[in-house]
Write a protein that holds these residues in place. Structure first.
Motif, PDB file in Angstrom:
ATOM      1  N   LEU B 259       0.829  -1.207   0.000  1.00  0.00           N
ATOM      2  CA  LEU B 259       0.000   0.000   0.000  1.00  0.00           C
ATOM      3  C   LEU B 259       0.864   1.258   0.000  1.00  0.00           C
ATOM      4  CD1 LEU B 259      -2.828  -0.909   2.544  1.00  0.00           C
ATOM      5  CD2 LEU B 259      -2.969  -0.766   0.061  1.00  0.00           C
ATOM      6  N   GLY B 260       1.889   1.250   0.845  1.00  0.00           N
ATOM      7  CA  GLY B 260       2.715   2.450   0.991  1.00  0.00           C
ATOM      8  C   GLY B 260       3.568   2.710  -0.232  1.00  0.00           C
ATOM      9  N   GLY B 261       4.083   1.642  -0.824  1.00  0.00           N
ATOM     10  CA  GLY B 261       4.904   1.816  -2.012  1.00  0.00           C
ATOM     11  C   GLY B 261       6.212   1.070  -1.911  1.00  0.00           C
ATOM     12  N   VAL B 333      -5.429  -1.404  -4.872  1.00  0.00           N
ATOM     13  CA  VAL B 333      -4.132  -0.762  -5.092  1.00  0.00           C
ATOM     14  C   VAL B 333      -3.380  -1.475  -6.210  1.00  0.00           C
ATOM     15  CG1 VAL B 333      -1.837  -0.474  -4.100  1.00  0.00           C
ATOM     16  CG2 VAL B 333      -3.835   0.308  -2.856  1.00  0.00           C
ATOM     17  N   ILE B 334      -3.366  -2.814  -6.154  1.00  0.00           N
ATOM     18  CA  ILE B 334      -2.609  -3.549  -7.160  1.00  0.00           C
ATOM     19  C   ILE B 334      -3.221  -3.362  -8.545  1.00  0.00           C
ATOM     20  CG2 ILE B 334      -2.036  -5.892  -7.925  1.00  0.00           C
ATOM     21  CD1 ILE B 334      -1.372  -6.518  -5.030  1.00  0.00           C
ATOM     22  N   PRO B 338      -0.388   0.050  -8.818  1.00  0.00           N
ATOM     23  CA  PRO B 338       0.470  -1.057  -8.365  1.00  0.00           C
ATOM     24  C   PRO B 338       1.727  -0.583  -7.645  1.00  0.00           C
ATOM     25  CG  PRO B 338       0.436  -0.892 -10.768  1.00  0.00           C
ATOM     26  CD  PRO B 338      -0.623   0.029 -10.260  1.00  0.00           C
ATOM     27  N   GLU B 339       2.117   0.659  -7.859  1.00  0.00           N
ATOM     28  CA  GLU B 339       3.329   1.133  -7.191  1.00  0.00           C
ATOM     29  C   GLU B 339       3.046   1.597  -5.769  1.00  0.00           C
ATOM     30  OE1 GLU B 339       1.764   2.561  -9.639  1.00  0.00           O
ATOM     31  OE2 GLU B 339       1.809   4.749  -9.539  1.00  0.00           O
ATOM     32  N   GLY B 340       1.780   1.559  -5.336  1.00  0.00           N
ATOM     33  CA  GLY B 340       1.454   2.021  -3.985  1.00  0.00           C
ATOM     34  C   GLY B 340       1.424   3.538  -3.935  1.00  0.00           C
ATOM     35  N   VAL B 341       1.246   4.073  -2.721  1.00  0.00           N
ATOM     36  CA  VAL B 341       1.067   5.521  -2.617  1.00  0.00           C
ATOM     37  C   VAL B 341       2.350   6.278  -2.959  1.00  0.00           C
ATOM     38  CG1 VAL B 341       0.451   7.409  -1.064  1.00  0.00           C
ATOM     39  CG2 VAL B 341      -0.768   5.223  -0.927  1.00  0.00           C
ATOM     40  N   PHE B 342       3.487   5.822  -2.421  1.00  0.00           N
ATOM     41  CA  PHE B 342       4.732   6.555  -2.619  1.00  0.00           C
ATOM     42  C   PHE B 342       5.703   5.884  -3.594  1.00  0.00           C
ATOM     43  CE2 PHE B 342       3.307   8.473   1.334  1.00  0.00           C
ATOM     44  CZ  PHE B 342       3.620   9.802   1.128  1.00  0.00           C
ATOM     45  N   GLY B 343       5.304   4.764  -4.179  1.00  0.00           N
ATOM     46  CA  GLY B 343       6.220   4.036  -5.046  1.00  0.00           C
ATOM     47  C   GLY B 343       6.364   4.698  -6.407  1.00  0.00           C
ATOM     48  N   ASP B 344       7.375   4.256  -7.152  1.00  0.00           N
ATOM     49  CA  ASP B 344       7.609   4.751  -8.503  1.00  0.00           C
ATOM     50  C   ASP B 344       7.281   3.612  -9.477  1.00  0.00           C
ATOM     51  OD1 ASP B 344       8.730   5.330 -10.992  1.00  0.00           O
ATOM     52  OD2 ASP B 344      10.288   6.594 -10.093  1.00  0.00           O
TER      53      ASP B 344
END
Ligand SMILES: Nc1ncnc2c1ncn2[C@@H]1O[C@H](COP(=O)(O)OP(=O)(O)OP(=O)(O)O)[C@@H](O)[C@H]1O
Ligand SMILES: [Mg+2]
Lengths: 275, 355
Positions: B259-261, B333-334, B338-344
């Motif tokens: 979820l977070g990334g 989310v997925i 899919p990168e989550g909230v803070f992901g790239d």
């Protein structure tokens, strides 16, 4: 070769008989996959500072041979020698550390990293790769990083990829990926470079460019072994040619001689002489 | 809606200390998630046995600080070092991290050569075995009764509420320090090395890197952070029991990370707070519902009653619904981010794939 014929003639003939063992030597290597013998007692040598072409029909075992030479596969029997030392039982990273670099038929780039990071990764002897050093020796790591950055910039310019430095590698085209992989190998700076179909999927003008780059590298003393299907290219640019067929080395030698070899013509080249 | 005032919440029993508990646990879970992020986010190692490193740290801290069995009635265990508090705390926490790291290295050494999906199965199984060992080796762990006199450092010197605040601050300080160190690491050539191994092990090997060693180092670092979280947890709760260390912990941490990334340290912490906050606060959904009914005007209360009428009237309905919601959240989310909230999104392109 086309650029400095006196030197390459020497590499193809006189120097070879005088010099010691070849830089890379494949000696009676066998590799089986279950019932299939992919490499069947293959033997050949790659002379230092030559551009050697490895040719053969699809499924001849060329890529498998690369895998045996680079340690990704262990031969069932036979030996692979690099600078005279047996390496067939070493893991790939140790073979790479001894000065052998390669690219893959389908480039294995680091997609989730920037083009710049892809190249920086390959630099050797990085102090900051050890976690403790990365934390407690920021000075050393910082100055090494500055050096690496400079080399990365040079390499990107050399490959005309400089405008893509900050892009994620996943965004690169097929041809650009080939170049990126070559760039990584250049950052590793090996003695001998194995290239698996470096021109495949690369547009003709880019391919010409790439070829020039390979000659430049060769002029700087690097040995190159490349797999290639384009006969014109092989015959015009390689000092020596090795022909693989059904896992066996059918012939090896200067292109002009291999081209005449009856078994080669029969098994593989077919109507090449008309080309 | 406007009638729903904070007063209704504040009237819940122990509102303030409950919030503090949630935040403290979220801080501890943030460490767990940061550890898993090193494994999965940066190195691509699918570790489904994270709870084992958490447990190893908790038990280590407990064994170093519980009183010897002679001082505890009915104790089965033979070993309790009784390190004095609070001076023993740093020793206990460092040892928890070291043991968590060692266990991770050990589990990694047996399975790190496996492909990513087999690694998932192997880590899950090995963590299960570790859990059974904790339960069955009662001479060491006091079995399913657990070690229930883990000292709360400094507790004797202050009131319960003061201590809760102090320990929360302590957890936050540890979290900030760990997050800082990990960010330095992941931003260094070492982090680049991890990411390269994540993206293509073959290529990393062909470029001269010892990928087995890289993966073991990653396992060790993430395991040590999880072990540290275990130590903090043991001294916070004051007891260590096998039932606390079930696979659900691992999956909560995974959910927080996704979820977070992935591959974002900020995302890991955010995800942990989000997930633990949600998990803990919804524990009291029924209480909130009751106080809502009491405070709403009669018409609204009747409407609300009518709205929940079709739902089953079972004590475990709301608690299990929470996990359904978490599951749905992950699916959403997925599917949509899919990168989550803070992901790239670029970074997770190749993650978890074989060469
Ligand atoms: N890992 C493997 N397992 C089983 N068989 C394999 C494996 N790798 C290669 N082979 C088989 O070995 C033979 C040689 O394959 P290889 O990829 O080396 O050919 P190649 O000369 O590189 O062909 P191409 O020109 O099409 O790239 C083929 O028959 C292939 O199917
Ligand atoms: Mg091939």
């Amino acid at each position: 070769m086309s650029r400095d014929s006196s030197e390459s003639d020497a590499a193809a003939g006189v120097t070879r008989s005088d010099s010691d063992a070849p830089l890379l030597e494949v000696d009676d290597v066998v590799k089986r996959f279950g019932g299939l013998t992919a490499i069947d007692h293959a033997s050949f040598g790659v002379e230092a500072e030559s551009i050697t072409g490895l040719i053969g029909p699809n499924g001849a075992g060329k890529s498998t041979l690369f895998n045996c030479v680079t340690g990704m596969l262990t031969p069932d029997s036979g030996a692979v020698r690099l600078a005279g030392e047996d390496v067939q039982d070493l893991p790939p990273n140790r073979i790479a550390q001894r000065g052998l670099g390669r690219t893959f038929q389908t480039p294995k780039i680091f997609r989730g990293m920037s083009v710049r990071e892809n190249l920086a990764f390959a630099a050797r002897g990085q102090t900051g790769e050890r976690p403790i050093s990365a934390l407690v020796r920021p000075g050393t790591v910082g100055s090494e990083e500055a050096d690496i950055r400079e080399r990365v910039d040079d390499t990107l310019a050399f490959l005309s990829l400089d405008h893509l430095a900050e892009e994620y590698a996943s965004g690169l085209s097929g041809g650009q990926r080939k170049l990126l992989e070559l760039g990584r190998v250049l950052m590793l700076d090996p003695e001998i470079i194995l290239l698996d179909e470096p021109m495949a999927g690369v547009n003709p003008s880019l391919a010409d460019d790439l070829l020039d780059r390979l000659h430049e590298l060769n002029d700087r003393g690097r040995t190159i072994l490349l797999i290639e299907h384009d006969m014109d290219l092989v015959m015009n640019h390689c000092d020596r040619v090795v022909v693989l067929h059904n896992g066996q080395t059918l012939a090896s030698g200067p292109p002009s001689i291999v081209q005449e070899d009856e078994r080669v013509v029969e098994a593989y080249l077919g109507g090449f002489e008309n080309a | 809606m406007g009638v729903f005032t904070p007063t209704a919440l504040l009237s819940l029993p122990g509102w303030g200390s409950f919030l503090l508990t949630v935040l403290t646990i979220a801080g501890i879970y943030s460490l767990l998630t940061l550890g898993l992020n090193i494994h999965y986010g940066y190195t691509g190692l699918i570790n489904f046995g994270h709870v084992a490193f958490f447990a190893a740290g908790a038990y280590t801290a407990a064994l170093l600080t519980v009183p010897p069995p002679a001082q505890v009635s009915g104790a089965e265990y033979v070993f309790g070092l009784n390190l004095p508090m609070p001076l023993g705390l740093p020793i206990s926490l460092v040892a928890a991290a070291v043991v968590g790291g060692l266990l991770a290295t050990l589990i990694g050494a047996t399975s790190v050569r496996l492909g990513s999906h087999y690694l998932a199965v192997a880590t899950f199984a090995l963590a299960g075995i570790f859990g059974s060992v904790l339960e069955n080796e009662a001479w060491l762990t006091n079995g399913s009764f657990g070690l229930n006199s883990v000292p709360k450092p400094g507790r004797a010197a202050m009131s319960a509420d003061t201590w809760a605040v102090a320990y929360f601050v302590f957890v936050v300080v540890v979290l900030v320090v760990v997050a800082f160190v990990l960010s330095r690491l992941t931003g260094s050539p070492f982090g680049r090395l991890l990411k390269g191994v994540r993206e293509s092990e073959d290529a990393a090997q062909m470029l001269g890197k010892n990928t087995i060693r890289v993966k073991l180092t990653s396992f060790a670092i993430g395991g040590a952070v999880a072990g540290l979280a275990g130590g903090l947890y043991a001294h916070y709760v004051g007891s260590v029991v096998v039932q606390q260390f079930v696979p659900a912990v691992t999956f909560t941490v995974w959910a927080a990370l996704l979820l977070g990334g992935v591959a974002s340290n900020t995302g890991a912490v955010f995800g942990a707070f989000l997930l633990v906050g949600f998990r803990e606060s919804t524990r009291f959904l029924t209480n909130i519902y009751d106080s809502l009914l009491a405070s709403l005007p009669t018409v609204a209360a009747d409407a609300l009653r009518l709205a929940v009428e079709p739902l089953p009237d079972h004590a475990s309905f709301v608690p299990s619904l929470r996990f359904v919601v978490i599951g749905l959240l992950i699916v959403l989310v997925i599917r949509y981010r899919p990168e989550g909230v803070f992901g790239d999104p670029n970074e997770i392109d190749a993650i978890g794939e074989e060469d």
